[in-house]
Design a protein around this motif. Structure first.
Motif, PDB file in Angstrom:
ATOM      1  N   TRP A   1      45.022 -13.514  41.432  1.00 16.84           N
ATOM      2  CA  TRP A   1      44.758 -12.939  40.110  1.00 16.84           C
ATOM      3  C   TRP A   1      45.760 -11.830  39.824  1.00 16.84           C
ATOM      4  O   TRP A   1      45.977 -10.965  40.658  1.00 16.84           O
TER       5      TRP A   1
ATOM      6  N   ALA B   1      44.930 -13.632  35.178  1.00 15.15           N
ATOM      7  CA  ALA B   1      44.951 -15.064  35.481  1.00 15.15           C
ATOM      8  C   ALA B   1      45.693 -15.363  36.775  1.00 15.15           C
ATOM      9  O   ALA B   1      46.389 -14.520  37.330  1.00 15.15           O
ATOM     10  N   ASP B   2      45.520 -16.597  37.223  1.00 16.59           N
ATOM     11  CA  ASP B   2      46.368 -17.148  38.274  1.00 16.59           C
ATOM     12  C   ASP B   2      47.548 -17.806  37.553  1.00 16.59           C
ATOM     13  O   ASP B   2      47.370 -18.784  36.816  1.00 16.59           O
TER      14      ASP B   2
ATOM     15  N   VAL C   1      47.411 -21.248  35.164  1.00 20.19           N
ATOM     16  CA  VAL C   1      47.363 -21.089  33.716  1.00 20.19           C
ATOM     17  C   VAL C   1      48.603 -21.739  33.079  1.00 20.19           C
ATOM     18  O   VAL C   1      48.541 -22.324  32.002  1.00 20.19           O
TER      19      VAL C   1
ATOM     20  N   HIS D   1      38.948 -19.549  34.725  1.00 21.82           N
ATOM     21  CA  HIS D   1      39.345 -18.252  34.164  1.00 21.82           C
ATOM     22  C   HIS D   1      38.278 -17.682  33.226  1.00 21.82           C
ATOM     23  O   HIS D   1      38.532 -16.685  32.547  1.00 21.82           O
TER      24      HIS D   1
ATOM     25  N   LEU E   1      41.941 -17.090  26.546  1.00 23.19           N
ATOM     26  CA  LEU E   1      41.912 -16.554  27.909  1.00 23.19           C
ATOM     27  C   LEU E   1      41.665 -15.053  27.891  1.00 23.19           C
ATOM     28  O   LEU E   1      42.255 -14.332  27.066  1.00 23.19           O
TER      29      LEU E   1
END
Ligand SMILES: Nc1ncnc2c1ncn2[C@@H]1O[C@H](COP(=O)(O)OP(=O)(O)O)[C@@H](O)[C@H]1O
Ligand SMILES: [Mg+2]
Length: 236
Positions: free
Chosen positions: A76, A115-116, A120, A210, A229
């Motif tokens: 993350w 986010a990763d 994403v 997410h 997101l």
């Protein structure tokens, strides 16, 4: 669109992916060794080449199936989606029909999402790829629009800041009779071998991970997929 995960299914897919990758690595290695033999006739070389292509396609399929399950190695961090989309532009251009126009519009001062990055990026890529496919044969238009936006009141909107990635195309749209199937794994209306029917399944899985929202609307000449997101939750 939300995906339900069960630990059992995730383990099953992870286990299968791991074992299949081992088998395919062996497969690939042995075919490679056979191909090193310079005395093979042309027919055999072609046949072995096809087997190798099949193994490659199977690896690709497994990678995508793996992306659906809940990840064990998520990283993350704050991700600037605008930078990503601009970085992907050459890839989008290589998949674009010769008469399709692609416009990227990133709002000034867009906040980073929490986010990763790899995942994403895949989610955005799959949505844009579908728009590129939908407009490939026409003089189409695609817009990728990134701006701050909050989810609808029905959605638990924590934290306060969100980013929307909206991909619009003027292709033929999604016929009403298949709309309830497009997120199903392996559902595809495309004939090309690269179409696995996993793009939207993977995207919906990643957006769920997410705690985001994926929505779309479609009519002939106007299809919009939107990923919402969340940004980093406020630190207490
Ligand atoms: N922008 C779009 N325009 C028209 N149809 C779309 C669009 N995006 C998705 N679809 C439909 O949804 C199906 C499933 O998409 P996806 O899961 O990405 O699989 P694939 O792209 O491999 O077919 C597609 O085969 C297509 O019928
Ligand atoms: Mg797709």
């Amino acid at each position: 669109m939300q995906i339900e995960h069960s630990e059992f299914q995730d383990q099953l897919v992870r286990g299968l992916a791991h074992r299949m990758n081992n088998i395919l690595t062996l497969f690939h290695g042995y075919v490679g060794l056979l191909l090193d033999n310079k005395n093979l006739d042309r027919g055999t070389v072609d046949g072995l080449g096809r087997i190798q292509d099949g193994a490659k396609a199977a690896c690709h399929l497994i990678d995508r199936a793996h992306a659906i399950v809940r990840p064990t190695n998520v990283v993350w961090r704050e991700v600037q989606l605008g930078d990503f989309v601009r970085m992907l532009r050459p890839t989008f251009d290589s998949l674009r029909g010769p008469n399709t126009r692609l416009v990227i519009d990133v709002a000034e001062g867009l906040p980073p999402v929490w986010a990763d990055a790899t995942r994403v990026k895949s989610a955005v890529f799959e949505i844009v790829r579908n728009a590129l496919d939908a407009t490939f044969a026409t003089a189409g238009n695609i817009t990728i629009d990134l701006r701050p936006e909050v989810p609808p009141p029905s959605f638990p909107a924590e934290p306060a800041s969100w980013v929307a990635v909206r991909v619009t195309d003027d292709g033929p749209g999604i016929p009403a009779d298949i709309r309830n199937r497009i997120f199903q794994p392996f559902f595809s209306t495309k004939r090309k071998p690269a179409a696995t029917g996993l793009g939207l399944t993977v995207t919906a899985g990643i957006v769920s991970q997410h705690r985001g929202l994926l929505r779309y609307e479609s009519q002939p000449g106007h299809t919009v997929f939107e990923l919402l997101l969340p940004c980093r939750p406020e630190q207490a």
